[in-house]
Design an enzyme around this catalytic site. Structure first.
Site, PDB file in Angstrom:
ATOM      1  N   ILE A   1       0.836  -1.209   0.000  1.00  0.00           N
ATOM      2  CA  ILE A   1       0.000   0.000   0.000  1.00  0.00           C
ATOM      3  C   ILE A   1       0.867   1.254   0.000  1.00  0.00           C
ATOM      4  CG2 ILE A   1      -1.700   1.331   1.317  1.00  0.00           C
ATOM      5  CD1 ILE A   1      -2.836  -1.335   2.313  1.00  0.00           C
TER       6      ILE A   1
ATOM      7  N   HIS B   1       7.789 -16.554 -28.701  1.00  0.00           N
ATOM      8  CA  HIS B   1       8.715 -15.445 -28.972  1.00  0.00           C
ATOM      9  C   HIS B   1       8.070 -14.489 -29.967  1.00  0.00           C
ATOM     10  CE1 HIS B   1      12.518 -13.388 -29.810  1.00  0.00           C
ATOM     11  NE2 HIS B   1      12.167 -13.455 -31.099  1.00  0.00           N
TER      12      HIS B   1
END
Length: 465
Positions: free
Chosen positions: A184, A444
């Protein structure tokens, strides 16, 4: 009066509670859910979702400043903070409304009000119209948690903000102090720093992001400092002198010395506290440890028919953990035989810039647990897709048991790693070893190729470094 008896009553409609209610209904149970504030809970309304919306705005703002790198032109770049906040709130509102639709679709009865459990199998709901008396054989506690407040560092909504105040920021901080460097704290530090705030982060532990692998923490710190953040580790804010209309003077202790620094805004992000009060749990005999309900691996509290899931049941304090606990408990109540949740197979994700994601044991914890380890690393700079994206800063790290090939942990920092981590989670769930991962063909050009290379590197077989 309508029949107020149910098979299951869920208290709390966050990502644990509403998911438990849906799954229980799918299994043929009559279900009610009680929520005192907003359907979707903190995560959807004041946490996971609206913060990601704000962070996305900051990410786009950052990329606009890099337009020239991509052969593009952008001038007069600016931001409108109220509009950023408004978009974030609209996203949360849209999804909260969606939870209401899901409750109707799944025939879950919704009661808006504050719940108490006066006796086993009973729930009283205080609503605007009075008190509803409900009964059920099974009750699921999913009341979540709230921000922890330390004496003297309490949020006031003006000079000192909690996460809620930061999500509806009324001004752009010029000099910002963030207390705490967990997910946070770091996410808000990243957001406001990207928009131009002079940001300082104070962490009491010896490194920021202390639950992450030490190498990942160090990499992230280097990146944050490069972005202009000031990081103070092994430091503590001892006192805040608040001067309305002027700012805050923070007394910060580090290495035995106390110094003062001035800020106009402070964000306190020092952990959470479980919402266990005013439910009647103590009278039922529920064991509570440091504001969290004690449960077994199946979220049973020890009181017959009473379960606790999500943040109220302790770490890891993650929405996806709560959701899966909700499903598990619903299936258990319906007579099924679900597997218990494995905390070490639950990923943690932090959406700062660069992103951070991890699952399983850190290298340090793997060694402490007695494992002989093989460790692989692969940098983003060695990946074609990362370079093409202009995101060549980052790394992926894998930790294997040297004897068995078990993937003990995976740790990442860089662009989109919060999406990539799921590949390793699936691998751990399937009890995949290095052999299967090495033989897997990754497409790829993708960022996921780095996941393959990080495995190869652990066994001295990396190709592109």
């Amino acid at each position: 009066m309508a029949d107020q008896s149910f098979d299951v009553i869920v208290i709390g409609a966050g990502p644990g509670g509403y998911v438990a209610a849906i799954r229980a209904s799918q299994l043929g149970l009559k279900v009610a859910i009680v929520e005192r504030e907003n359907l979707g809970g903190i995560c959807l309304n004041w946490g996971c979702i609206p913060t990601k919306a704000m962070l996305r705005s900051a990410e786009v703002f950052h990329l606009m400043h890099r337009a020239k790198e991509f052969g593009l032109g952008a001038t007069g770049i600016s931001y409108d903070l109220p509009a950023v906040v408004a978009r974030s709130r609209a996203v949360a509102k849209q999804l909260s409304g969606g939870i209401g639709f899901l409750m109707k679709k799944n025939k879950v009865t919704v009661f808006m009000g504050a719940a108490t459990i006066p006796a086993r199998g009973q729930v009283a709901v205080k609503t605007d119209k009075g008190t509803e008396e409900l009964t059920a054989k099974s009750i699921i506690l999913a009341t979540g948690a709230r921000a922890r407040e330390l004496p003297g560092l309490e949020a006031d909504g003006d000079l000192v903000w909690s996460y809620r105040h930061a999500l509806v920021a009324s001004r752009m901080p010029k000099r910002l102090l963030v207390i705490g460097s967990g997910a946070i704290g770091i996410e808000f530090a990243s957001f406001f720093n990207t928009l131009g705030a002079d940001t300082t982060v104070v962490e009491v532990m010896d490194r920021i992001l202390p639950v992450e692998d030490a190498e990942i923490s160090a990499f992230a710190k280097k990146s944050f400092v490069k972005q202009g953040m000031k990081i103070l580790e092994k430091a503590a804010v001892k006192k805040l002198d608040r001067k309305p209309g002027q700012g805050v003077t923070a007394h910060i202790e580090q290495a035995g010395q106390v110094t003062t620094q001035d800020f106009d805004t402070v964000i306190s992000a020092v952990g959470i506290v479980g919402n266990v009060e005013n439910l009647g749990l103590e009278a039922l005999g529920v064991k509570i440890d440091r504001s969290h309900v004690v449960t077994d691996a199946y979220c049973r509290t020890g009181v017959e028919g009473l379960y606790a899931i999500g943040d109220i049941a302790g770490a890891p304090w993650l929405a996806h953990k709560a959701s899966h606990e909700g499903v598990m408990v619903a299936e258990l109540i319906a007579g099924g035989h679900p597997h218990p949740i494995k905390p070490n197979s639950i990923a943690g994700c932090t959406y700062c810039q660069p992103q951070i994601a991890s699952v399983g044991l850190t290298e340090e914890k793997a060694k402490a647990a007695g494992h002989q380890v093989k460790v692989g690393r692969f940098p983003f700079i060695g990946n074609g897709k990362a370079i093409a994206l202009g995101e060549a800063e980052g790394m992926i790290k894998t930790v294997f048991d040297a004897g068995t090939g078990e993937l003990l942990g995976a740790h990442m920092v860089g662009a989109e790693v919060t999406e990539l981590i799921q590949g390793y989670i699936v691998g751990r769930s399937l009890e995949t070893t290095e052999a299967e991962l090495i033989e897997t063909v990754f497409p790829h050009p993708t960022l996921s190729e780095m996941m393959h290379e990080a495995v190869l590197d652990a066994y001295g077989r990396a190709i592109h470094i």
